[in-house]
Motif scaffolding. Structure first.
Motif, PDB file in Angstrom:
ATOM      1  N   GLU A  38       0.841  -1.183   0.000  1.00  0.00           N
ATOM      2  CA  GLU A  38       0.000   0.000   0.000  1.00  0.00           C
ATOM      3  C   GLU A  38       0.883   1.242   0.000  1.00  0.00           C
ATOM      4  N   PHE A  40       1.018   5.492   0.419  1.00  0.00           N
ATOM      5  CA  PHE A  40       0.299   6.512   1.168  1.00  0.00           C
ATOM      6  C   PHE A  40       0.171   7.758   0.316  1.00  0.00           C
ATOM      7  N   ASN A  41      -1.070   8.180   0.108  1.00  0.00           N
ATOM      8  CA  ASN A  41      -1.294   9.358  -0.716  1.00  0.00           C
ATOM      9  C   ASN A  41      -1.506  10.614   0.119  1.00  0.00           C
ATOM     10  N   SER A  42      -1.522  10.479   1.443  1.00  0.00           N
ATOM     11  CA  SER A  42      -1.641  11.649   2.309  1.00  0.00           C
ATOM     12  C   SER A  42      -1.037  11.332   3.671  1.00  0.00           C
ATOM     13  N   SER A  45      -3.470   9.174   5.746  1.00  0.00           N
ATOM     14  CA  SER A  45      -3.453   7.732   5.472  1.00  0.00           C
ATOM     15  C   SER A  45      -2.229   7.072   6.112  1.00  0.00           C
ATOM     16  N   TYR A  46      -1.100   7.792   6.131  1.00  0.00           N
ATOM     17  CA  TYR A  46       0.108   7.286   6.795  1.00  0.00           C
ATOM     18  C   TYR A  46      -0.127   7.142   8.299  1.00  0.00           C
ATOM     19  N   ALA A  49      -2.504   4.257   9.011  1.00  0.00           N
ATOM     20  CA  ALA A  49      -1.807   2.986   8.796  1.00  0.00           C
ATOM     21  C   ALA A  49      -0.868   2.698   9.958  1.00  0.00           C
ATOM     22  N   LYS A 159     -12.359   4.560  12.570  1.00  0.00           N
ATOM     23  CA  LYS A 159     -12.047   4.880  11.165  1.00  0.00           C
ATOM     24  C   LYS A 159     -12.853   4.011  10.217  1.00  0.00           C
TER      25      LYS A 159
END
Length: 161
Positions: A38, A40-42, A45-46, A49, A159
């Protein structure tokens, strides 16, 4: 001698609770995606995760730190004290104990070595503070990893809603 062993075990349990929680958190934020499947796009999200993997790391690392870490730390300290007494060199205890913590910590290479060094530092800080730690404190300290696990799992569950 028996009283001294109790005090040592109480401090070691507190050190395990603190270092186990810190270790899982550091590992979670440094390796939030251990399988690499996966991206991370932001930042959010990091962070999610990282928080999501902390309970997994805790489930595996904390029991090992609590059982193996406490036992090997007591052995390391006792051997260090013995050698320090025999050699009449006060610094030998710190050096021998630290070296043995690292040797015992090499069981799973870098992962466990990091945990062993963190445990050693935490225990030394508690020892230097020289505050009397009772069984009550040791048992209460076990709530730290438990509440961290509940908090991180709660964040994951919220979440997902």
């Amino acid at each position: 001698m028996e009283e001294e062993t109790k005090v040592i075990l109480q401090r070691k349990l507190v050190a395990a609770s603190l270092s186990g929680t810190i270790y899982a958190s550091i590992l979670g934020f440094s390796m939030p995606n251990p399988f690499g499947d996966e991206s991370f796009n932001s930042v959010l999200s990091y962070v999610f995760a990282s928080i999501g993997i902390i309970p997994v790391y805790m489930m595996y690392s904390f029991p090992a730190i609590l059982i193996y870490g406490v036992i090997t730390s007591v052995i390391s300290d006792k051997v260090g004290e013995f050698i320090s007494t025999k050699s009449e060199n006060k610094n030998a205890e710190l050096i021998i104990s630290g070296a043995l913590h690292m040797i015992f910590g090499l069981i799973l290479l870098w992962y466990s070595l990091m945990a062993a060094v963190l445990y050693f530092i935490t225990d030394r800080i508690l020892r230097k503070r020289n505050k009397e730690i009772k069984w009550y404190h040791a048992l209460i300290s076990l709530s730290i990893p438990f509440l961290t696990w509940i908090g991180t799992m709660g964040t994951v569950w919220i979440k997902e809603l």
